[in-house]
Design a protein around this motif. Structure first.
Motif, short mmCIF file in Angstrom:
data_model
loop_
_atom_site.label_atom_id
_atom_site.label_comp_id
_atom_site.label_asym_id
_atom_site.label_seq_id
_atom_site.Cartn_x
_atom_site.Cartn_y
_atom_site.Cartn_z
N UNK A 144 66.90 33.49 98.77
CA UNK A 144 68.24 33.73 98.22
C UNK A 144 69.26 33.77 99.38
N UNK A 145 70.48 33.29 99.14
CA UNK A 145 71.53 33.33 100.17
C UNK A 145 71.76 34.78 100.60
N UNK A 146 71.78 35.01 101.91
CA UNK A 146 72.01 36.37 102.39
C UNK A 146 73.49 36.75 102.16
N UNK A 147 73.77 38.03 102.26
CA UNK A 147 75.14 38.49 102.15
C UNK A 147 75.93 37.98 103.34
N UNK A 148 77.24 37.83 103.13
CA UNK A 148 78.13 37.41 104.21
C UNK A 148 79.05 38.60 104.54
N UNK A 149 78.75 39.33 105.63
CA UNK A 149 79.50 40.56 105.91
C UNK A 149 81.00 40.32 105.99
N UNK A 150 81.41 39.21 106.63
CA UNK A 150 82.86 38.98 106.81
C UNK A 150 83.54 38.79 105.47
N UNK A 151 82.91 38.01 104.58
CA UNK A 151 83.52 37.79 103.25
C UNK A 151 83.57 39.10 102.47
N UNK A 152 82.49 39.87 102.54
CA UNK A 152 82.46 41.14 101.80
C UNK A 152 83.56 42.08 102.31
N UNK A 153 83.73 42.10 103.63
CA UNK A 153 84.70 43.04 104.22
C UNK A 153 86.14 42.56 104.08
N UNK A 154 86.33 41.33 103.58
CA UNK A 154 87.71 40.85 103.37
C UNK A 154 88.46 41.76 102.40
N UNK A 155 87.72 42.46 101.52
CA UNK A 155 88.36 43.41 100.60
C UNK A 155 87.92 44.83 100.93
N UNK A 156 87.90 45.15 102.21
CA UNK A 156 87.33 46.43 102.64
C UNK A 156 88.07 47.62 102.02
N UNK A 157 89.40 47.56 101.96
CA UNK A 157 90.14 48.75 101.51
C UNK A 157 89.86 49.07 100.03
N UNK A 206 69.83 52.33 104.43
CA UNK A 206 68.73 51.44 104.04
C UNK A 206 69.31 50.24 103.34
N UNK A 207 68.87 49.05 103.74
CA UNK A 207 69.39 47.83 103.11
C UNK A 207 68.37 46.71 103.33
N UNK A 208 68.39 45.73 102.43
CA UNK A 208 67.44 44.61 102.55
C UNK A 208 68.05 43.41 103.25
N UNK A 209 69.35 43.45 103.54
CA UNK A 209 70.01 42.26 104.11
C UNK A 209 70.07 42.35 105.63
N UNK A 210 69.36 41.44 106.33
CA UNK A 210 69.44 41.45 107.79
C UNK A 210 70.87 41.27 108.29
N UNK A 211 71.66 40.42 107.62
CA UNK A 211 73.02 40.16 108.11
C UNK A 211 73.89 41.41 107.98
N UNK A 212 73.79 42.10 106.84
CA UNK A 212 74.61 43.30 106.65
C UNK A 212 74.17 44.40 107.63
#
Ligand SMILES: C[S@@+](CC[C@H](N)C(=O)[O-])C[C@H]1O[C@@H](n2cnc3c(N)ncnc32)[C@H](O)[C@@H]1O
Length: 258
Positions: free
Chosen positions: A1-14, A61-67
């Motif tokens: 499965x595609x891993x999470x993309x931290x930068x895209x997720x954090x684009x809506x950090x607030x 604890x998380x399963x995503x290496x990128x995150x």
């Protein structure tokens, strides 16, 4: 499965931080010694926990290496991180004073087994504090489900579609009341104000859309994304000031162990 993309997720950090703050505000523990942050992602909420209880031992604890890589890079070094799938990572019994989880457990199935298992991870008087998106009946999610059921790709996407992963508040109360001294459950509907082009698509592509994209060819990905972005533009027009209001409901539960 595609891993999470931290930068895209954090684009809506607030706007994504606010429910974590609202959940944390309802935890009244004075000085928890051991704290778990389940589905910690990039560690945004983990750092909030550390700021509130600097003396606590805190593990994300998380399963995503990128995150997790992003979480570790941001630190602080006093935090511990574990890469694990929460579906098979039970916390040791009676090991934590606080089990916190912001916007993660809706990715796991079978809450009727999961939540009692987490309650068993609490010491007496410990707290399970969970926030999950509850927006699956909203146009943002229904549009995606409708497009995903196109016969062109439905067979491949169906196993990855999570159409109703979060139960009604009363069901969680029935599940947790026999295991807890106190259970507090509520929902909040936030009216996020998003900026930019296709802002609701930019929000959902890093979450609900993400697991689907790895299952399609590049051409199909482009077609599905274009159809979904068009549906979102129609469902969420911008206001005259250029900002796009985006209603998003979230479910919160705080259960205290006896
Ligand atoms: C929406 S992010 C939330 C991150 C963080 N809690 C926050 O508030 O910013 C969801 C996180 O849950 C993690 N996750 C999803 N399913 C998981 C599983 N089965 N086991 C461990 N982590 C999981 C993802 O890797 C992702 O980092």
């Amino acid at each position: 499965m595609t891993d999470w993309n931290p930068a895209r997720y954090l684009a809506h950090a607030a706007p994504r931080l606010r429910p974590a703050l609202d959940l944390l505000a309802r935890v009244t523990l004075e000085a928890p010694a051991d704290v778990l942050d389940l589905g910690c992602g990039t560690g945004t909420a983990t750092r909030l926990l550390a700021a509130r209880w600097p003396e606590a031992r805190i593990t994300g604890v998380d399963s995503s290496p990128a995150m997790l890589a992003r979480a570790k890079a941001e630190g602080p070094a006093t935090l511990s991180w574990v890469e694990a799938d929460l579906a098979s990572w039970p916390p040791p019994p009676a090991a934590a004073d606080l089990i916190f989880s912001n916007a993660a457990l809706h990715w796991l199935d079978d809450h009727a087994t999961l939540l009692p298992r987490l309650m068993a991870g609490l010491r007496p008087g410990g707290v399970l504090a969970v926030q999950m998106p509850d927006n699956f009946a909203a146009p943002s999610h229904q549009a995606l489900f409708r497009i995903a059921h196109d016969p062109r790709w439905e067979n491949r996407l169906r196993p990855a579609l999570r159409e109703a992963p979060v139960a009604r508040p009363a069901a969680y109360r029935r599940l947790l009341a026999p295991l807890a001294a106190d259970v507090d459950i509520w929902t909040t509907e936030y009216l996020h104000l998003l900026d930019g082009e296709d802002p609701v698509f930019a929000w959902t592509e890093s979450t609900i859309l993400r697991p689907l994209l790895g299952l399609l060819s590049p051409e199909e990905t482009q077609d599905l994304s274009a159809a979904y972005a068009a549906a979102l533009r129609a469902a969420y027009p911008a206001d005259p000031d250029g900002r796009t209001p985006f209603s998003f409901r979230r479910l919160f539960l705080v259960a205290t162990a006896p």
